[in-house]
Design a protein around this motif. Structure first.
Motif, PDB file in Angstrom:
ATOM      1  N   VAL A 131      42.468  48.832  11.180  1.00 45.77           N
ATOM      2  CA  VAL A 131      43.669  48.642  11.997  1.00 45.77           C
ATOM      3  C   VAL A 131      43.408  47.443  12.904  1.00 45.77           C
ATOM      4  CG1 VAL A 131      45.223  49.663  13.697  1.00 45.77           C
ATOM      5  CG2 VAL A 131      44.229  51.102  11.899  1.00 45.77           C
ATOM      6  N   HIS A 132      44.285  46.431  12.804  1.00 48.91           N
ATOM      7  CA  HIS A 132      44.137  45.172  13.537  1.00 48.91           C
ATOM      8  C   HIS A 132      45.234  45.050  14.590  1.00 48.91           C
ATOM      9  CE1 HIS A 132      41.509  43.461  10.316  1.00 48.91           C
ATOM     10  NE2 HIS A 132      42.247  44.246   9.546  1.00 48.91           N
ATOM     11  N   ASN A 133      44.866  44.521  15.766  1.00 46.47           N
ATOM     12  CA  ASN A 133      45.849  44.196  16.798  1.00 46.47           C
ATOM     13  C   ASN A 133      45.338  43.015  17.608  1.00 46.47           C
ATOM     14  OD1 ASN A 133      44.724  44.958  19.535  1.00 46.47           O
ATOM     15  ND2 ASN A 133      44.402  46.879  18.474  1.00 46.47           N
ATOM     16  N   PRO A 134      46.182  42.386  18.394  1.00 47.59           N
ATOM     17  CA  PRO A 134      45.756  41.208  19.144  1.00 47.59           C
ATOM     18  C   PRO A 134      45.060  41.512  20.464  1.00 47.59           C
ATOM     19  CG  PRO A 134      48.101  41.514  19.432  1.00 47.59           C
ATOM     20  CD  PRO A 134      47.636  42.577  18.474  1.00 47.59           C
ATOM     21  N   GLY A 135      44.511  42.698  20.623  1.00 45.14           N
ATOM     22  CA  GLY A 135      43.793  43.039  21.857  1.00 45.14           C
ATOM     23  C   GLY A 135      42.397  42.459  21.885  1.00 45.14           C
ATOM     24  N   LEU A 136      41.648  42.794  22.899  1.00 47.00           N
ATOM     25  CA  LEU A 136      40.294  42.272  23.080  1.00 47.00           C
ATOM     26  C   LEU A 136      39.262  43.243  22.518  1.00 47.00           C
ATOM     27  CD1 LEU A 136      40.761  41.060  26.754  1.00 47.00           C
ATOM     28  CD2 LEU A 136      40.902  39.694  24.654  1.00 47.00           C
ATOM     29  N   PRO A 137      38.396  42.797  21.586  1.00 43.09           N
ATOM     30  CA  PRO A 137      37.433  43.694  20.942  1.00 43.09           C
ATOM     31  C   PRO A 137      36.461  44.366  21.904  1.00 43.09           C
ATOM     32  CG  PRO A 137      37.431  41.533  19.886  1.00 43.09           C
ATOM     33  CD  PRO A 137      38.337  41.453  21.071  1.00 43.09           C
ATOM     34  N   ASP A 138      36.116  43.702  22.994  1.00 45.33           N
ATOM     35  CA  ASP A 138      35.143  44.289  23.922  1.00 45.33           C
ATOM     36  C   ASP A 138      35.732  45.427  24.752  1.00 45.33           C
ATOM     37  OD1 ASP A 138      36.774  42.526  25.327  1.00 45.33           O
ATOM     38  OD2 ASP A 138      35.189  41.917  26.705  1.00 45.33           O
ATOM     39  N   ALA A 166      34.276  49.053  15.589  1.00 45.37           N
ATOM     40  CA  ALA A 166      35.231  48.214  16.313  1.00 45.37           C
ATOM     41  C   ALA A 166      34.602  46.845  16.505  1.00 45.37           C
ATOM     42  CB  ALA A 166      35.579  48.826  17.663  1.00 45.37           C
ATOM     43  N   GLY A 167      35.419  45.818  16.373  1.00 48.65           N
ATOM     44  CA  GLY A 167      34.932  44.463  16.570  1.00 48.65           C
ATOM     45  C   GLY A 167      36.050  43.465  16.405  1.00 48.65           C
ATOM     46  N   PRO A 168      35.697  42.198  16.333  1.00 52.31           N
ATOM     47  CA  PRO A 168      36.717  41.162  16.184  1.00 52.31           C
ATOM     48  C   PRO A 168      37.426  41.272  14.831  1.00 52.31           C
ATOM     49  CG  PRO A 168      34.609  40.221  16.854  1.00 52.31           C
ATOM     50  CD  PRO A 168      34.359  41.645  16.497  1.00 52.31           C
ATOM     51  N   SER A 169      38.716  41.012  14.841  1.00 56.68           N
ATOM     52  CA  SER A 169      39.513  40.976  13.620  1.00 56.68           C
ATOM     53  C   SER A 169      39.470  39.580  13.023  1.00 56.68           C
ATOM     54  CB  SER A 169      40.968  41.341  13.941  1.00 56.68           C
ATOM     55  OG  SER A 169      41.820  41.042  12.856  1.00 56.68           O
ATOM     56  N   ARG A 170      39.493  39.493  11.716  1.00 51.61           N
ATOM     57  CA  ARG A 170      39.536  38.175  11.067  1.00 51.61           C
ATOM     58  C   ARG A 170      40.868  37.471  11.338  1.00 51.61           C
ATOM     59  NH1 ARG A 170      40.465  41.754   6.859  1.00 51.61           N
ATOM     60  NH2 ARG A 170      42.144  41.205   5.435  1.00 51.61           N
ATOM     61  N   PHE A 171      41.848  38.201  11.882  1.00 53.74           N
ATOM     62  CA  PHE A 171      43.148  37.621  12.230  1.00 53.74           C
ATOM     63  C   PHE A 171      43.212  37.242  13.708  1.00 53.74           C
ATOM     64  CE2 PHE A 171      43.831  40.768   8.841  1.00 53.74           C
ATOM     65  CZ  PHE A 171      44.248  39.907   7.835  1.00 53.74           C
ATOM     66  N   GLY A 172      42.117  37.424  14.421  1.00 53.28           N
ATOM     67  CA  GLY A 172      42.111  37.256  15.868  1.00 53.28           C
ATOM     68  C   GLY A 172      42.379  38.609  16.498  1.00 53.28           C
ATOM     69  N   GLY A 173      41.861  38.843  17.663  1.00 56.86           N
ATOM     70  CA  GLY A 173      42.060  40.140  18.309  1.00 56.86           C
ATOM     71  C   GLY A 173      41.008  41.143  17.871  1.00 56.86           C
ATOM     72  N   THR A 174      41.441  42.385  17.670  1.00 53.89           N
ATOM     73  CA  THR A 174      40.531  43.510  17.448  1.00 53.89           C
ATOM     74  C   THR A 174      40.819  44.197  16.130  1.00 53.89           C
ATOM     75  OG1 THR A 174      40.473  43.918  19.818  1.00 53.89           O
ATOM     76  CG2 THR A 174      39.807  45.742  18.428  1.00 53.89           C
ATOM     77  N   MET A 175      39.743  44.687  15.500  1.00 59.78           N
ATOM     78  CA  MET A 175      39.863  45.532  14.327  1.00 59.78           C
ATOM     79  C   MET A 175      39.046  46.798  14.593  1.00 59.78           C
ATOM     80  SD  MET A 175      38.315  46.465  10.964  1.00 59.78           S
ATOM     81  CE  MET A 175      36.846  45.609  11.279  1.00 59.78           C
ATOM     82  N   VAL A 176      39.671  47.949  14.388  1.00 58.51           N
ATOM     83  CA  VAL A 176      38.967  49.227  14.464  1.00 58.51           C
ATOM     84  C   VAL A 176      39.145  49.877  13.098  1.00 58.51           C
ATOM     85  CG1 VAL A 176      38.735  51.446  15.651  1.00 58.51           C
ATOM     86  CG2 VAL A 176      39.473  49.426  16.931  1.00 58.51           C
ATOM     87  N   SER A 177      38.046  50.375  12.547  1.00 61.63           N
ATOM     88  CA  SER A 177      38.126  50.950  11.200  1.00 61.63           C
ATOM     89  C   SER A 177      37.405  52.291  11.162  1.00 61.63           C
ATOM     90  CB  SER A 177      37.512  49.996  10.182  1.00 61.63           C
ATOM     91  OG  SER A 177      36.140  49.837  10.420  1.00 61.63           O
ATOM     92  N   PHE A 178      37.766  53.072  10.149  1.00 60.60           N
ATOM     93  CA  PHE A 178      36.998  54.285   9.856  1.00 60.60           C
ATOM     94  C   PHE A 178      36.717  54.339   8.364  1.00 60.60           C
ATOM     95  CE2 PHE A 178      41.405  55.907   9.562  1.00 60.60           C
ATOM     96  CZ  PHE A 178      41.374  56.619   8.359  1.00 60.60           C
ATOM     97  N   VAL A 179      35.628  55.025   8.028  1.00 59.86           N
ATOM     98  CA  VAL A 179      35.216  55.196   6.633  1.00 59.86           C
ATOM     99  C   VAL A 179      35.048  56.690   6.370  1.00 59.86           C
ATOM    100  CG1 VAL A 179      33.377  54.770   4.949  1.00 59.86           C
ATOM    101  CG2 VAL A 179      34.057  52.961   6.542  1.00 59.86           C
ATOM    102  N   VAL A 180      35.604  57.110   5.247  1.00 60.51           N
ATOM    103  CA  VAL A 180      35.391  58.464   4.743  1.00 60.51           C
ATOM    104  C   VAL A 180      34.599  58.319   3.451  1.00 60.51           C
ATOM    105  CG1 VAL A 180      36.468  60.589   3.931  1.00 60.51           C
ATOM    106  CG2 VAL A 180      37.538  59.285   5.789  1.00 60.51           C
ATOM    107  N   ALA A 181      33.355  58.770   3.473  1.00 60.80           N
ATOM    108  CA  ALA A 181      32.516  58.706   2.275  1.00 60.80           C
ATOM    109  C   ALA A 181      32.975  59.763   1.280  1.00 60.80           C
ATOM    110  CB  ALA A 181      31.048  58.938   2.654  1.00 60.80           C
ATOM    111  N   ASP A 182      32.725  59.544   0.025  1.00 62.87           N
ATOM    112  CA  ASP A 182      33.067  60.498  -1.036  1.00 62.87           C
ATOM    113  C   ASP A 182      34.540  60.868  -1.022  1.00 62.87           C
ATOM    114  OD1 ASP A 182      30.395  60.508  -1.873  1.00 62.87           O
ATOM    115  OD2 ASP A 182      29.893  62.028  -0.376  1.00 62.87           O
ATOM    116  N   ALA A 183      35.403  59.882  -0.757  1.00 62.53           N
ATOM    117  CA  ALA A 183      36.842  60.111  -0.831  1.00 62.53           C
ATOM    118  C   ALA A 183      37.299  60.272  -2.276  1.00 62.53           C
ATOM    119  CB  ALA A 183      37.591  58.963  -0.164  1.00 62.53           C
ATOM    120  N   TRP A 184      36.474  59.749  -3.186  1.00 65.94           N
ATOM    121  CA  TRP A 184      36.708  59.911  -4.623  1.00 65.94           C
ATOM    122  C   TRP A 184      35.446  60.484  -5.245  1.00 65.94           C
ATOM    123  CZ3 TRP A 184      38.716  55.757  -1.972  1.00 65.94           C
ATOM    124  CH2 TRP A 184      40.100  55.597  -2.042  1.00 65.94           C
ATOM    125  N   PRO A 185      35.623  61.327  -6.257  1.00 72.96           N
ATOM    126  CA  PRO A 185      34.424  61.895  -6.923  1.00 72.96           C
ATOM    127  C   PRO A 185      33.632  60.832  -7.677  1.00 72.96           C
ATOM    128  CG  PRO A 185      36.462  62.888  -7.775  1.00 72.96           C
ATOM    129  CD  PRO A 185      36.846  61.858  -6.761  1.00 72.96           C
TER     130      PRO A 185
END
Length: 146
Positions: A91-98, A127-146
């Motif tokens: 999820v990307h937005n133009p906020g500040l990553p810090d 959470a960190g800088p977005s490649r579009f500028g601003g902030t990117m926060v992500s989540f990962v779910v392992a084993d979402a597929w068998p």
């Protein structure tokens, strides 16, 4: 109007883009994100809890809307990927990553638990800088597929 594109985006090594949506930074975009994600992830037959993914998505989109900042018109961008057997949602937005940090909300506070929920439900989050500028926060779910 918001844009939704199924199967669109940049894929990295071993990573397949499953969808992208852009949302206006308005409260009604949160349920819209859930509806579109549910619709576009269904054909991929995830084996993990869709309800957990929708809750985490809701929390991150809500945070993006609440904390995004820009001088002009802006959007929240959501991307979802398959990386091997894992599902990743960015999820990307133009906020500040810090400014992104998990905190402990007091029992009487109505807000402040979003990242705690994501941390509890996801196998990992970042959470960190977005490649579009601003902030990117992500989540990962392992084993979402068998």
């Amino acid at each position: 109007m918001d844009d939704v594109m199924d199967g669109y985006g940049e894929a990295g090594a071993g990573r397949t883009s499953l969808g992208v949506m852009t949302l206006h930074p308005l409260p009604e975009s949160v349920p819209r994100a859930r509806r579109w994600f549910r619709k576009f992830i269904a054909p991929y037959g995830i084996a993990c809890s869709l309800d957990d993914c929708l809750l985490m998505l809701s929390e991150l989109v809500t945070n993006a809307i609440l904390y995004g900042q820009a001088k002009g018109e802006w959007r929240v961008r959501v991307e979802w990927w398959r990386d091997g057997t894992s599902l990743r949602v960015d999820v990307h937005n133009p906020g500040l990553p810090d400014k992104v940090r998990m905190r402990q909300a007091a029992a009487d506070e109505a807000h402040g638990r979003g990242l705690c929920l994501v941390s509890a439900l996801a196998d990992s989050w970042h959470a960190g800088p977005s490649r579009f500028g601003g902030t990117m926060v992500s989540f990962v779910v392992a084993d979402a597929w068998p």
